[in-house]
Design a protein around this motif. Structure first.
Motif, PDB file in Angstrom:
ATOM      1  N   ALA A 361      -6.692 -37.496  35.243  1.00 24.91           N
ATOM      2  CA  ALA A 361      -8.116 -37.152  35.286  1.00 24.91           C
ATOM      3  C   ALA A 361      -8.732 -36.535  36.514  1.00 24.91           C
ATOM      4  N   ARG A 362      -8.013 -36.621  37.542  1.00 23.49           N
ATOM      5  CA  ARG A 362      -8.613 -36.149  38.832  1.00 23.49           C
ATOM      6  C   ARG A 362      -8.603 -34.491  38.603  1.00 23.49           C
ATOM      7  N   SER A 363      -7.159 -34.189  38.331  1.00 29.84           N
ATOM      8  CA  SER A 363      -7.161 -32.446  38.342  1.00 29.84           C
ATOM      9  C   SER A 363      -7.736 -32.014  36.804  1.00 29.84           C
ATOM     10  N   GLY A 364      -7.676 -32.823  35.592  1.00 30.74           N
ATOM     11  CA  GLY A 364      -8.048 -32.366  34.422  1.00 30.74           C
ATOM     12  C   GLY A 364      -6.934 -31.530  33.863  1.00 30.74           C
ATOM     13  N   ALA A 365      -5.606 -31.859  34.276  1.00 30.26           N
ATOM     14  CA  ALA A 365      -4.505 -31.334  33.618  1.00 30.26           C
ATOM     15  C   ALA A 365      -3.507 -31.968  32.880  1.00 30.26           C
ATOM     16  N   VAL A 366      -2.906 -31.536  31.939  1.00 32.16           N
ATOM     17  CA  VAL A 366      -1.982 -32.428  31.078  1.00 32.16           C
ATOM     18  C   VAL A 366      -0.651 -32.401  31.669  1.00 32.16           C
ATOM     19  N   VAL A 367      -0.175 -33.315  32.293  1.00 33.20           N
ATOM     20  CA  VAL A 367       1.067 -33.274  33.062  1.00 33.20           C
ATOM     21  C   VAL A 367       2.255 -33.552  32.275  1.00 33.20           C
ATOM     22  N   ARG A 368       2.076 -34.044  30.984  1.00 35.24           N
ATOM     23  CA  ARG A 368       3.271 -34.201  29.816  1.00 35.24           C
ATOM     24  C   ARG A 368       2.777 -34.474  28.640  1.00 35.24           C
TER      25      ARG A 368
END
Length: 426
Positions: A361-368
């Motif tokens: 949620a902090r970076s707004g990236a899908v990590v997996r």
């Protein structure tokens, strides 16, 4: 294409085609007599009669996505089959694999809720697609360690002789009860966690969708899609105590901030969040993404996340500012989401993509992205970070839908301090 793949593909087409049936001809209007604390908000120019329910996008009527297999017998231990266990490597990252276990459970799975008090996963299941009646429905009590069914409980019949089929669910560990929505019966109901006994049914909640418990205030909230309302009950007496209606709205997903008592509903019809402050007759309306079906809150209650079905994305919403700060693409048919409390990461069920995205949620990236069974429907996350995903794949040996257990918190929260007390689950 294998026979199983053909069956799943055919099921997806059939479910999409039938998904508007339950809502066709249903007016979004506040119905029933006035109740304690009831309020109607006249917001904008969208009035109840102007909403054409039969044009609502597919999957909003996902209570139609049931199977017609022979039901399990009520209150029967499940011998089960050997769970499929393994690991799933995240897409596009170099992180370590995530432990995943998947088992066939019962037909017609819908939603689940985890009881920290009892160490039990509760699930709802209902069989039957409109216009046909529900042929079977049950509350399912699951051991979260073995993933075996411990018992099932059959709902009663309503005044018309129809089964009070169960769909949305949450647990009240303070009073040791389970609360459910009877979507097709326009009601909600309460059951005992100890015995599975039916305790009460409360009517006049048209197309009741989701339900959440605020243990701190002895309140239970539900969304009434057909009424455009958010309704509260006393968790001790089971009586309705408050009703807030936003005319023309279509509330679906629901979340409660137990620190403040505020309740947040995803308004599928108008792409916004309805914020209800207990006792207030004026809800606050906050914009979000397109086609929000599900909503969850950050641990501090300052941020909301909505799963946007129409765009296959998650909106990150600053509740203080009342604005979307990030939109994160996750996958086709984003339908359900939950927050992993240790890391704050958001787990998003992508119905048509057949996976769960883990979003930082902090970076707004899908990590997996973690693969599940076909047509995943709902995700529940425990305080310890274990996720349980229910699907509607019908891929079990007897046409059962599957339960998948994922432990993204093992890696996601590594080296970080968690929020709240830890639960002991497998």
């Amino acid at each position: 294409m294998s026979s199983l793949n053909r069956r799943v593909a055919a099921r997806a087409v059939a479910l999409a085609a039938s998904s508007t049936l339950l809502l066709s001809g249903t007016a979004v209007a506040h119905a029933g007599s006035a109740t304690a604390g009831s309020a109607t908000a006249h917001v904008g120019t969208a009035h109840a009669g102007s909403v054409h329910i039969d044009t609502v996008r597919t999957e909003i009527a996902d209570t139609t996505t049931m199977h017609t297999n022979t039901p399990y017998t009520s209150v029967t231990p499940h011998t089960g089959t050997t769970p499929h266990t393994g690991t799933t490597r995240p897409t596009g990252t170099a992180s370590s694999p995530v432990p995943v276990t998947s088992v066939p459970l019962v037909p017609g799975l819908y939603q689940s809720a985890y009881s920290e008090r009892n160490g039990v996963l509760w699930a709802t299941a209902s069989v039957g697609q409109p216009p046909a009646p529900v042929t079977a429905s049950r509350l399912v009590k699951v051991d979260p360690r073995t993933l075996k069914v411990k018992a099932t409980y059959t709902p009663p019949l309503d005044g018309t002789g129809a089964i009070e089929a169960v769909y949305g669910i949450d647990v009240d560990d303070e009073h040791n009860t389970v609360w459910v929505t009877n979507t097709r019966n326009d009601s909600i109901a309460v059951y005992s966690q100890k015995t599975g006994a039916h305790l009460a049914t409360r009517p006049n909640v048209r197309h009741a969708r989701e339900i959440v418990v605020d243990e701190k205030r002895d309140r239970v909230w539900t969304t009434a899609f057909g009424d455009g309302a958010v309704v509260a009950y006393d968790s001790r007496t089971y009586e309705e105590v408050e009703r807030v209606t936003v005319e023309g709205s279509g509330p679906t997903g629901l979340a409660v901030n137990e620190r403040t008592g505020k309740v947040y509903a995803a308004d599928f019809t108008h792409n916004r969040i309805i914020e209800v402050t207990p006792g207030s007759r004026t809800p606050r309306l906050i914009p979000t993404g397109e086609g929000p079906l599900s909503i969850a809150l950050s641990a501090d209650g300052r941020t909301a996340y909505t799963a946007n079905q129409s765009t296959g994305s998650v909106s990150i919403v600053d509740l203080r500012k009342g604005a979307v700060t990030k939109t994160v693409p996750t996958g086709e048919g984003a339908k359900s989401l939950a927050v992993e409390p240790r890391s704050g990461r958001v787990l998003v069920v992508n119905r048509l993509a057949g996976n769960v995205s883990v979003v930082d949620a902090r970076s707004g990236a899908v990590v997996r992205n973690v693969a599940t069974g076909a047509l995943p429907n709902h995700v529940q996350v425990t305080r310890a970070g274990t996720a349980f995903v229910l699907d509607k794949s019908g891929s079990g040996p007897a046409g059962e839908d599957r339960l998948t257990r994922i432990r993204p918190g093992d890696e996601a929260s590594h080296g970080r301090r968690g929020h709240g007390r830890s639960a002991t689950v497998a």
